[in-house]
Design an enzyme around this catalytic site. Structure first.
Site, short mmCIF file in Angstrom:
data_model
loop_
_atom_site.label_atom_id
_atom_site.label_comp_id
_atom_site.label_asym_id
_atom_site.label_seq_id
_atom_site.Cartn_x
_atom_site.Cartn_y
_atom_site.Cartn_z
N LYS A 131 0.85 -1.20 0.00
CA LYS A 131 0.00 0.00 0.00
C LYS A 131 0.88 1.25 0.00
O LYS A 131 0.66 2.18 -0.76
CB LYS A 131 -0.93 -0.02 1.23
CG LYS A 131 -1.81 1.19 1.28
CD LYS A 131 -2.83 1.14 2.39
CE LYS A 131 -3.59 2.48 2.39
NZ LYS A 131 -4.53 2.60 3.47
N GLU B 163 10.74 -4.80 4.25
CA GLU B 163 10.85 -6.21 3.88
C GLU B 163 10.48 -6.42 2.41
O GLU B 163 11.15 -7.12 1.66
CB GLU B 163 9.89 -7.06 4.74
CG GLU B 163 10.23 -7.12 6.20
CD GLU B 163 9.43 -6.10 7.02
OE1 GLU B 163 9.25 -4.96 6.54
OE2 GLU B 163 9.02 -6.45 8.14
N GLY C 197 -4.79 -1.81 4.70
CA GLY C 197 -3.98 -2.96 4.28
C GLY C 197 -4.65 -4.29 4.54
O GLY C 197 -4.73 -5.16 3.66
N ARG C 198 -5.16 -4.49 5.76
CA ARG C 198 -5.73 -5.80 6.10
C ARG C 198 -7.14 -5.98 5.54
O ARG C 198 -7.78 -7.00 5.79
CB ARG C 198 -5.69 -6.02 7.61
CG ARG C 198 -6.35 -4.94 8.44
CD ARG C 198 -5.99 -5.08 9.93
NE ARG C 198 -6.46 -3.96 10.72
CZ ARG C 198 -5.81 -2.81 10.87
NH1 ARG C 198 -4.65 -2.63 10.26
NH2 ARG C 198 -6.29 -1.85 11.63
N GLU D 152 -4.68 -6.87 14.76
CA GLU D 152 -4.18 -5.55 14.35
C GLU D 152 -5.31 -4.52 14.40
O GLU D 152 -5.09 -3.34 14.65
CB GLU D 152 -3.56 -5.61 12.94
CG GLU D 152 -2.71 -4.40 12.60
CD GLU D 152 -1.85 -4.57 11.36
OE1 GLU D 152 -0.66 -4.93 11.49
OE2 GLU D 152 -2.36 -4.34 10.26
N HIS E 184 -4.79 -33.69 17.61
CA HIS E 184 -3.69 -34.51 18.11
C HIS E 184 -2.57 -33.65 18.66
O HIS E 184 -1.45 -34.13 18.85
CB HIS E 184 -3.18 -35.43 16.99
CG HIS E 184 -4.28 -36.30 16.46
ND1 HIS E 184 -4.58 -37.54 17.01
CD2 HIS E 184 -5.19 -36.10 15.49
CE1 HIS E 184 -5.61 -38.06 16.37
NE2 HIS E 184 -6.01 -37.19 15.44
N LYS F 251 9.58 -0.93 14.20
CA LYS F 251 10.17 -0.60 12.89
C LYS F 251 11.19 0.53 13.04
O LYS F 251 12.28 0.50 12.46
CB LYS F 251 9.09 -0.12 11.91
CG LYS F 251 8.10 -1.16 11.46
CD LYS F 251 7.18 -0.53 10.40
CE LYS F 251 5.92 -1.31 10.17
NZ LYS F 251 4.97 -0.67 9.31
O1 F6P Z 1 3.29 -3.00 9.71
C1 F6P Z 1 1.93 -3.25 9.59
C2 F6P Z 1 1.44 -2.94 8.22
O2 F6P Z 1 1.34 -1.56 8.03
C3 F6P Z 1 0.10 -3.63 7.96
O3 F6P Z 1 -0.97 -2.92 8.46
C4 F6P Z 1 0.13 -3.76 6.49
O4 F6P Z 1 -0.82 -4.69 6.02
C5 F6P Z 1 1.56 -4.19 6.26
O5 F6P Z 1 2.29 -3.45 7.21
C6 F6P Z 1 2.11 -3.96 4.89
O6 F6P Z 1 2.06 -2.62 4.53
P1 F6P Z 1 2.24 -2.19 3.02
O7 F6P Z 1 1.12 -2.77 2.25
O8 F6P Z 1 2.23 -0.69 3.02
O9 F6P Z 1 3.57 -2.72 2.54
#
Ligand code: F6P
Length: 503
Positions: free
Chosen positions: A190, A196, A249-250, A335, A366, A476
């Site tokens: 987003k 990462e 995002g979620r 979240e 199990h 972060k």
């Molecule tokens: O660190 C949490 C977060 O902001 C989530 O809410 C989000 O889904 C994820 O990181 C990834 O963010 P982006 O889509 O901006 O890479």
């Protein structure tokens, strides 16, 4: 009575009422099944094996009125800035056609753009494409991963791999078996700044360069609400699929973040997914509070968290295809509602989101069910099962799966007495069951939208903003400081760890 006083009085009533004994709940009320089982969009929701009796439901209906649940819901679908801490609207519903007319129209246009690009890829405009490497994290990965795993097992379209972890082992594993000459790199973020994702994207690009692919940037697709950043990174505008900033995002799998899903299922499958979600949206918007399934599920959640003080809730999918659902729900629920302050910044009145955990049946039986049956924690369990089998083997497999699922719910509730304390099952342990006729894109769309609205309804009942996530920022920030400055100014434990592992 002020609204606050009314809310406190309702909670006091709920907390002081006797907690019923589950075993006798059906004999005490022969109508229980009709009152606590609901059907919508091919999904059956059975809340009858929970401790909520009619008076508790009445109290929760009062609570929903006292907190103006209907007003909050209307404000969300009207595109008001209900994410008040960030001054943003919350418009994932509009991606499914339910929301502010301008956003619905914008979403439609963006979908057409995505379809045009997919058609072009299918027409080999980007050359030979057989593999799709989707790179994202959190909401930019969990939804696509779940959907592709659940719905595309028997698809002979594109191979899709979803990579999220910055651990290079994840990317290495995904690249195994992928031909760099026939791979499309999809960068989903987003913000287009998530460290990462950007590192994984750079390494994937390098992998293509090392293999001598002509114009590797020409094989990158960006899915983002920050198209300028994607362009700066080197993606051509024609291969950027934007989505609105008002989609969290979620909550974003319905936007261009669903690109790999459309690639794996075909466009018809993606549209069916959206239609399933829209069916749940319509139910959520229109059904009266007493029959409103996401709201009813939130009543159950609130009862166990606030009244019975359960700190966790467990979700067991009795279906291998839904193995990633618990991880998806962990982000959605924790979240969204793992907060300690209300919308106005004041402290919350009680515990907020329980810890969501779970797994797949029958494996979990199990491994962790011992604790559910005989442990000291009371864990409200949610079972999810699908009537139609997903496999093509002997029907005995699927029958065994379903039999086990239903047996566990009954065992948790009824328990078993014994003279030997080690062999005694206390019973009286709650569960809900969601039964899906067939795991189609439509059904899964409806199921996920149900969870989204349930999460929102929980947030409204607790008075919190479910749509920000400031809690993820501090870690972060500290990671960036360590990367930039090394072990300076931290506590002795952190300094020693950094020095020992990173030199
Ligand atoms: O660190 C949490 C977060 O902001 C989530 O809410 C989000 O889904 C994820 O990181 C990834 O963010 P982006 O889509 O901006 O890479």
């Amino acid at each position: 009575m002020t609204d606050d006083a009314r809310v406190s009085a309702i909670w006091n009533g709920l907390k002081s009422a006797d907690i019923p004994e589950l075993r006798s709940i059906f004999t005490a009320d022969p109508d229980r099944l009709t009152k606590h089982v609901f059907e919508v969009a091919g999904l059956r929701f059975d809340f009858s094996k929970t401790h909520l009796l009619d008076p508790a439901i009445e109290s929760f209906l009062d609570l929903a009125e006292a907190v103006d649940f209907a007003g909050a819901r209307a404000a969300m679908f009207a595109g008001e800035a209900i994410n008040n801490s960030e001054g943003r609207a919350v418009e994932h519903g509009a991606l499914r056609g339910e929301g502010r007319a301008e956003t619905v129209a914008e979403a439609k246009a963006l979908r057409t753009r995505m379809r045009t690009l997919i058609d072009a890829i299918e027409g080999e405009a980007l050359g030979d494409v057989r593999h799709v490497l989707h790179i994202g994290i959190g909401g930019s990965a969990l939804g696509p991963d779940l959907l592709v795993d659940a719905l595309a097992r028997h698809s002979d379209r594109y191979d899709v791999a979803v990579v999220s972890n910055v651990d290079g082992c994840a990317l290495e594993a995904a690249l195994k078996g992928f031909d760099p000459q026939a791979t499309l790199i999809v960068v989903a973020s987003k913000t287009f700044t998530t460290s990462e994702t950007m590192l994984n994207a750079a390494s994937a690009l390098q992998w293509m360069m090392d293999a001598g692919v002509d114009d590797p940037y020409g094989r990158v697709i960006a899915l983002t609400a920050s198209p300028d950043k994607a362009m700066e990174w080197g993606v051509d505008e024609t291969r950027i699929l934007p989505f609105p900033e008002s989609v969290g995002g979620r909550y974003s799998l319905w936007s261009s973040i669903g690109f790999p899903v459309a690639m794996a299922l075909g466009w018809g499958g993606f549209e069916e997914l959206l239609e399933g979600a829209a069916a749940m949206d319509r139910h959520f918007r229109q059904a009266p509070a007493k029959d409103n399934i996401p709201l009813r599920a939130a009543f159950v959640d609130q009862y166990y968290t606030q009244v019975m003080q359960c700190q966790t809730r467990a979700v067991f999918a009795y279906d291998e295809r839904l193995g990633l659902l618990p991880s998806y729900l962990q982000q959605l629920e924790m979240e969204s509602n793992g907060k300690a302050v209300k919308r106005d910044g004041s402290p919350v009145d009680g515990p907020t989101a329980p810890i969501t955990w779970g797994g797949v049946g029958t494996d979990a039986q199990h491994a962790v069910f011992q604790l559910l049956h005989q442990g000291t924690h009371i864990v409200p369990v949610e079972f999810i099962a699908v009537t139609e089998a997903g496999d093509r083997l002997d029907p005995e497999h699927h029958e065994a799966l379903l039999v086990n699922c239903f047996a566990q719910g009954a065992a948790l509730m009824q328990g078993k007495d014994s003279d030997d304390p080690a062999r005694r099952y206390p019973g009286n342990r709650p569960s809900s069951t969601i039964l899906i006729d067939d795991l189609t894109p439509h059904a899964l769309g409806a199921l996920i939208a149900f969870y989204e609205h349930r999460t929102f309804a929980n947030g409204v009942l607790m008075g919190i903003n479910s749509f920000d996530q400031f809690g993820v920022e501090l870690g972060k920030e500290i990671a960036r400081t360590i990367e930039r400055e090394g072990p300076v100014g931290f506590d002795p434990s952190t300094m020693a760890l950094i020095e020992r592992a990173l030199g």
